[in-house]
Design a protein around this motif. Structure first.
Motif, PDB file in Angstrom:
ATOM      1  N   THR A  44       0.735  -1.133   0.085  1.00  0.00           N
ATOM      2  CA  THR A  44       0.172   0.098  -0.173  1.00  0.00           C
ATOM      3  C   THR A  44       0.962   1.221   0.065  1.00  0.00           C
ATOM      4  O   THR A  44       1.492   1.452   0.945  1.00  0.00           O
ATOM      5  N   ASP A  45       0.811   1.917  -0.900  1.00  0.00           N
ATOM      6  CA  ASP A  45       1.507   3.361  -1.195  1.00  0.00           C
ATOM      7  C   ASP A  45       0.904   4.285  -0.370  1.00  0.00           C
ATOM      8  O   ASP A  45      -0.293   4.401   0.005  1.00  0.00           O
ATOM      9  N   THR A  46       1.818   5.248   0.356  1.00  0.00           N
ATOM     10  CA  THR A  46       0.985   5.848   1.566  1.00  0.00           C
ATOM     11  C   THR A  46       1.427   7.613   0.893  1.00  0.00           C
ATOM     12  O   THR A  46       2.391   7.798   0.195  1.00  0.00           O
ATOM     13  N   SER A  47       0.755   8.579   1.520  1.00  0.00           N
ATOM     14  CA  SER A  47       1.082   9.791   1.474  1.00  0.00           C
ATOM     15  C   SER A  47       0.561  10.694   2.643  1.00  0.00           C
ATOM     16  O   SER A  47      -0.158  10.333   3.269  1.00  0.00           O
ATOM     17  N   THR A  48       1.126  11.753   2.764  1.00  0.00           N
ATOM     18  CA  THR A  48       0.507  12.877   3.813  1.00  0.00           C
ATOM     19  C   THR A  48       0.673  14.379   3.257  1.00  0.00           C
ATOM     20  O   THR A  48       1.414  14.413   2.210  1.00  0.00           O
ATOM     21  N   TRP A  49      -0.114  15.199   3.779  1.00  0.00           N
ATOM     22  CA  TRP A  49       0.098  16.602   3.136  1.00  0.00           C
ATOM     23  C   TRP A  49      -0.294  17.655   4.059  1.00  0.00           C
ATOM     24  O   TRP A  49      -0.765  17.408   5.084  1.00  0.00           O
ATOM     25  N   SER A  50       0.007  18.896   3.652  1.00  0.00           N
ATOM     26  CA  SER A  50      -0.323  20.062   4.547  1.00  0.00           C
ATOM     27  C   SER A  50      -0.322  21.096   3.753  1.00  0.00           C
ATOM     28  O   SER A  50      -0.208  21.378   2.627  1.00  0.00           O
ATOM     29  N   THR A  51      -1.371  22.175   4.565  1.00  0.00           N
ATOM     30  CA  THR A  51      -1.329  23.542   3.870  1.00  0.00           C
ATOM     31  C   THR A  51      -0.691  24.610   4.690  1.00  0.00           C
ATOM     32  O   THR A  51      -1.327  25.872   4.733  1.00  0.00           O
ATOM     33  N   ASP A  52       0.497  24.371   5.523  1.00  0.00           N
ATOM     34  CA  ASP A  52       0.732  25.323   6.309  1.00  0.00           C
ATOM     35  C   ASP A  52       1.889  26.183   6.042  1.00  0.00           C
ATOM     36  O   ASP A  52       2.874  25.486   5.265  1.00  0.00           O
ATOM     37  N   ALA A  53       1.901  27.431   5.974  1.00  0.00           N
ATOM     38  CA  ALA A  53       2.891  28.538   5.303  1.00  0.00           C
ATOM     39  C   ALA A  53       4.032  28.371   6.139  1.00  0.00           C
ATOM     40  O   ALA A  53       5.051  28.904   5.622  1.00  0.00           O
ATOM     41  N   ALA A  54       3.752  27.719   7.414  1.00  0.00           N
ATOM     42  CA  ALA A  54       5.270  27.768   7.993  1.00  0.00           C
ATOM     43  C   ALA A  54       5.967  26.508   8.095  1.00  0.00           C
ATOM     44  O   ALA A  54       5.102  25.550   7.783  1.00  0.00           O
TER      45      ALA A  54
END
Length: 532
Positions: A133-143
């Motif tokens: 199972t390929d995995t990923s994560t993400w964010s939208t934080d400018a810092a």
């Protein structure tokens, strides 16, 4: 190999969109380094931090060494950074999401943890080609914020692709201090190195870094004998020039197949696509945008051009994969689907065979099954070429090398991509810098000692500085490398232990070569065809 992206995705909403691409192939091959030094199992103190399996994880070389960013979207900056002196900055433009990737050697059935510090709107960190199972994560934080994910490799997985990307129209993102930890695969490999890839130039204008490669314990390439069969192709004696013809527009000279310089013995049509309805199956159709740019290039004209190349004694194959290729042949069913769909396309267009340019890992067992089956369907005129990355051919234990040996009775030539890779081990155990005659000859030596015939080995080079991120060499350097391997003349510091007449060459691409005055076709092609 770089290819155009034909699919455009919509901008994400507040939640991570399900349509985000997570299967990305690396253009960049890498030297097996661990933050500048290899740590073998049991080596170092009991309380030492786990080694980082990524090359150039903090971009402290001042370059993108080890990384490949789509559409030249990435660069190295001195500000903002999370730590050290440099960080990655990549900017999505148009339909490109600024994907930056690195292929990493791993062990099967093992768990790894991936983390990195990022900032910007919609920044993604993930893995692909894990075999499970390929995995990923993400964010939208400018810092600056840290993203972390983990994955477990499949039973036959020997490499994975780590990637970062942004999102369309959301501006640049930054990344720094990437970390991949888990079981170290290097003790099971014949390749070890303690060098950090030297950089001679930077296409993105970043500060150059120079370093001196160091020697390591010798590579133990064990000869397995010469191929049992006679390679098929335009000439049984080798010295073939292969060129990739782009079925898309990326700034290079747009060509009809009939426009390809006659010096090319084998033309690889780039690329076939994965059939979404058939695991392992492939499809092909002329890119409508390119066809329009060429004044309405039709299927009928394309087929006629293939026939004309045949009449001139040339071979035309369909290349499978490329930078964004997602074809996977990992079981008996997908092997059958691959062979059947490839054979149908060969019959439809008149292709002579296929080229394997899968940059997201291969399963040598089932892909060899598919290729041998396809060869049996096509018959004696079948042409099989391959274009592995440098890391894929460093040892006979890698899946790509095993694939070449498992198909050597029907294999025409392996054109290794000797670019976008940084430093690598040669067959003598020394580390050689990318972009030199020694790099070409010492790495080709590993394949020749590992069981491939000289006619089955080709030196893959970019046609111009625009065709690849790094590793461009002059056509004269390629000629020198061919002479060195053939008869020991015009060598650098590496001297081959024997003579290997018959080695050929490849370039990405005929289009970039045309943009650069056809220097590969004229200089390298002319030299190859004049060799005994």
């Amino acid at each position: 190999m770089q290819r155009a992206t034909r699919q455009i995705q919509s901008r994400p909403g507040p939640r991570r969109p399900s349509g985000t691409r997570t299967t990305l192939a690396a253009v960049a091959a890498l030297a097996l380094t661990v933050s500048g030094a290899v740590l073998l199992a049991g080596e170092g103190s009991a309380h030492a931090d786990p080694p980082d399996l990524l090359q150039n994880p903090g971009f402290e070389t001042g370059t993108l060494a080890g990384w490949s960013c789509s559409a030249n979207s990435g660069t190295v900056v001195t500000s903002p950074v999370h730590s050290g002196h440099y960080a990655l900055q990549a900017t999505p433009v148009g339909s490109d999401d600024a994907q930056c990737t690195q292929q990493v050697a791993v062990l099967p059935d093992s768990t790894y943890t991936l983390s990195g510090w990022v900032q910007g709107s919609y920044v993604y960190l993930g893995d692909s080609g894990t075999g499970s199972t390929d995995t990923s994560t993400w964010s939208t934080d400018a810092a600056w914020n840290q993203l972390t994910t983990s994955f477990t490799t499949g039973p036959s997985t020997s490499s994975v692709t780590v990637y970062l990307h942004g999102w369309y129209g959301t501006g640049a993102y930054q990344a720094d201090d990437l970390l991949l930890t888990g079981p170290v695969p290097y003790p099971t490999s014949t390749v070890t190195t303690t060098s950090t890839p030297p950089v001679t130039s930077s296409p993105t204008g970043t500060p150059p870094v120079t370093s001196s490669p160091t020697s390591t314990p010798p590579v133990t390439a064990t000869p397995t004998g010469t191929p049992t069969g006679t390679p098929t192709g335009p000439s049984g004696g080798g010295h073939l020039l292969t060129g990739y013809w782009q079925d898309f527009d990326n700034g290079a000279t747009d060509q009809k197949l009939s426009d390809v310089n006659p010096a090319y013995d084998i033309i690889a049509v780039a690329f076939a696509d994965a059939d979404p309805n058939s695991p392992g199956g492939i499809t092909f159709a002329l890119d409508p945008t390119l066809a329009s740019k060429l004044g309405g290039y039709t299927d009928a004209q394309f087929k006629a051009d293939i026939a004309a190349k045949h009449a001139a004694g040339k071979k035309v194959v369909l290349s499978v994969g490329g930078q964004n290729g997602t074809i996977s042949v990992g079981d008996a069913t997908s092997a059958t689907d691959f062979a059947n769909s490839a054979y149908a396309l060969i019959q439809q267009y008149g292709f002579d065979g296929v080229d394997i340019d899968l940059e997201n890992g291969v399963n040598s067992t089932y892909l060899a099954q598919a290729l041998n089956s396809l060869a049996a369907k096509v018959g004696s005129g079948f042409v099989l070429t391959m274009a592995p990355q440098t890391i894929d051919m460093q040892s006979t234990g890698t899946e790509y090398f095993k694939l070449a040996l498992a198909t050597k009775s029907v294999l025409t030539v392996v054109n290794t991509q000797y670019y976008n890779s940084g430093s690598m081990n040669g067959c003598d155990g020394n580390v050689y810098s990318e972009g030199s005659v020694d790099f070409l000859t010492a790495l080709a030596c590993t394949q020749l000692q590992g069981g491939l015939a000289p006619s089955q080995v080709g030196l893959g080079v970019p046609a111009s500085t625009s065709a690849a991120g790094s590793g461009y060499v002059s056509p004269q350097t390629v000629d020198d490398a061919l002479d060195c391997l053939a008869d020991g003349t015009n060598c650098g510091s590496f001297k081959p232990p024997t003579s290997w007449p018959g080695v050929g060459a490849m370039t990405w691409s005929t289009n970039w070569d045309a943009s650069n005055g056809n220097s590969i076709a004229t200089t390298v092609g002319g030299h190859l065809h004049g060799m005994p």
